[in-house]
Enzyme design. Sequence first.
Site, short mmCIF file in Angstrom:
data_model
loop_
_atom_site.label_atom_id
_atom_site.label_comp_id
_atom_site.label_asym_id
_atom_site.label_seq_id
_atom_site.Cartn_x
_atom_site.Cartn_y
_atom_site.Cartn_z
N ARG A 197 0.82 -1.21 0.00
CA ARG A 197 0.00 0.00 0.00
C ARG A 197 0.86 1.27 0.00
O ARG A 197 0.41 2.33 -0.42
CB ARG A 197 -0.87 0.05 1.25
N CYS A 219 0.45 0.88 16.16
CA CYS A 219 0.37 -0.32 17.01
C CYS A 219 0.49 0.06 18.46
O CYS A 219 0.11 -0.71 19.34
CB CYS A 219 1.44 -1.31 16.62
P1 NAD Z 1 -0.89 -6.65 7.43
O1 NAD Z 1 -0.63 -7.85 8.25
O2 NAD Z 1 -2.14 -6.59 6.64
O3 NAD Z 1 0.31 -6.45 6.38
C1 NAD Z 1 1.67 -6.53 6.79
C2 NAD Z 1 2.47 -7.22 5.72
O4 NAD Z 1 2.04 -8.59 5.60
C3 NAD Z 1 2.31 -6.60 4.35
O5 NAD Z 1 3.58 -6.52 3.75
C4 NAD Z 1 1.37 -7.53 3.62
O6 NAD Z 1 1.67 -7.63 2.25
C5 NAD Z 1 1.58 -8.87 4.29
N1 NAD Z 1 0.32 -9.63 4.45
C6 NAD Z 1 -0.92 -9.13 4.68
N2 NAD Z 1 -1.81 -10.12 4.86
C7 NAD Z 1 -1.13 -11.27 4.74
C8 NAD Z 1 -1.49 -12.64 4.84
N3 NAD Z 1 -2.75 -13.01 5.09
N4 NAD Z 1 -0.53 -13.57 4.68
C9 NAD Z 1 0.73 -13.20 4.45
N5 NAD Z 1 1.13 -11.91 4.34
C10 NAD Z 1 0.23 -10.96 4.48
O7 NAD Z 1 -0.77 -5.39 8.40
P2 NAD Z 1 -1.08 -3.88 8.05
O8 NAD Z 1 -2.55 -3.72 7.91
O9 NAD Z 1 -0.20 -3.41 6.98
O10 NAD Z 1 -0.60 -3.17 9.41
C11 NAD Z 1 -1.44 -2.98 10.52
C12 NAD Z 1 -1.18 -4.01 11.60
O11 NAD Z 1 0.20 -3.99 11.95
C13 NAD Z 1 -1.91 -3.73 12.90
O12 NAD Z 1 -2.40 -4.93 13.41
C14 NAD Z 1 -0.84 -3.15 13.81
O13 NAD Z 1 -1.07 -3.31 15.18
C15 NAD Z 1 0.34 -3.93 13.36
N6 NAD Z 1 1.58 -3.26 13.71
C16 NAD Z 1 2.33 -3.78 14.72
C17 NAD Z 1 3.49 -3.16 15.10
C18 NAD Z 1 4.32 -3.69 16.22
O14 NAD Z 1 5.48 -3.33 16.30
N7 NAD Z 1 3.77 -4.55 17.07
C19 NAD Z 1 3.90 -2.00 14.44
C20 NAD Z 1 3.13 -1.51 13.39
C21 NAD Z 1 1.96 -2.16 13.03
#
Ligand code: NAD
Length: 519
Positions: free
Chosen positions: A200, A304
Amino acid sequence: ATVAQVVERVDIYHLLFSCLFLVQPTTKLFIDGKFVDSNTTEWIDIPNPATNEVIGRVPKATQEEMLAAVDSCSRAFSSWSETSILSRQQVFLRYQQLIKDNIKELARLITLEQGKTLADAEGDVFRGLQVVEHACSITSLMLGETLPSITKDMDTHTYRLPIGVCAGIAPFNFPAMIPLWMFPIGMVCGNTYLMKPSERVPGCTMLLAKLLQDAGAPDGTLNIIHGQHAAVNFICDHPAIRAISFVGSNQAGEYIYERGSKNGKRVQSNMGAKNHGVVMPDANKENTLNQLVGAAFGAAGQRCMALSTAIFVGESREWLPELVERSKSLRVNAGDQPGADVGPLISPEAKARVVSLIQSGEEEGARLLLDGRKVHVKGFENGNFVGPTILSNVTPNMTCYKEEIFGPVLVVLEAESLDEAISLINANPYGNGTAIFTNNGATARKFTHDVDVGQIGVNVPIPVPLPMFSFTGSRGSFRGDTNFYGKQGIQFYTQIKTVTTQWKAEDATLTSPAVTMPT
Ligand code: NAD
């Protein structure tokens, strides 16, 4: 700006987007030191969250391209891992300066693709920059240990070595900071790196890659692929990849942790959260309410470490009307508009999810003290905006409490005592962050001691540790055993060799075989 800087900027534009005259500028892949067009037939649109106009597209890299990227990392590893640590340090010293010089441009790209306000986007870059600055201390961070005279004439020492090709999979919400938690630490340790930014928000990572190249990182030390599930599966399965750093949702993070671990890789997975802020009646009211509002609604709640849940203890509940008034004063607008406090959510789907969670709260008995669902943003009517929203009288069985909302919604619970607040937090599956607001040291100490959460703030609403520490989310917010950045980050990206030596004087030579276990 000097002519050279202008030319450079135009150059960057050409690298980021293949052609200014195309209707949809195209994000490149970065393979073996070159920004190249993908041959794929599958593309993902990148909309501006403030308008939903498509501003570019990102390729789902083909299998061949992903193989070329990892092969490039493997080839580069043999020389990069043998490059002196002082030379690697120099690359990152130059890199931190280039990031500083380009902070405005990086922030602009973040706001364009992710939506957060420009000031917040600069903060996103700045917090990543701090990790790069910390990486410049690698000559101290990577020191081993020595213990002389373990026994007669015998010494032991350890040293840290890079592990090989490492990979990073990043989320959308911090387009600069989170990739910068990953490849700079991995690379400064002598590893080569395959990065998959969030599909995105790829633009910022592409500019960060260009700046790293300008800082002198050799071809192949960083490669970038784009995509979704196929790219993630490729990273989890490719035998040359030794370690994976993931940040994102639990759904993806648990899957990647399991699949990567099954394939023998190290995996660190930072995931979702539900962070509680406990408000004690003895807290500084003015400070606490301002901190709560900022931490709940900043970045439209898409952090997060957002303080998305407040627990008002005892008579502090009387502060709720004032909390609502302060929240109302935030200005919802496109991130690049002057004075904007709260930008749009990342997508129409994210907005629909947040709206439905607010509705579920109402239906399940919560009180809607502030409703941001109908917010009108003049000139940006098609954007994914939700205004600050507050649900009170929330209980742990409600959907709006159980799920991570990831939007500008503060859910409010009440507790009679500190013990009750702590029990609520410890019963929640997540363990990313929490905060207490109090003026009583004993209360603060009890809280920090008894609460089972990895990152705790005392009068600090978003206690994200600086990079000399590590990001220590716990329980449902983390899988793995070694955290991001700080000492743990160096540990994650290195392996240890332990060498035991014995140099005997001539007259101490063994005169017969030693067949028993040495003691
Ligand atoms: P997401 O899991 O949708 O995407 C993250 C990455 O994973 C992307 O690169 C995406 O292409 C890939 N992805 C997405 N769905 C997938 C799947 N089903 N199987 C394999 N790969 C997949 O997350 P997002 O919406 O981009 O980010 C938001 C989330 O991230 C929230 O839950 C937030 O709390 C978390 N977050 C956590 C931290 C932390 O340090 N704990 C920091 C930032 C964000």
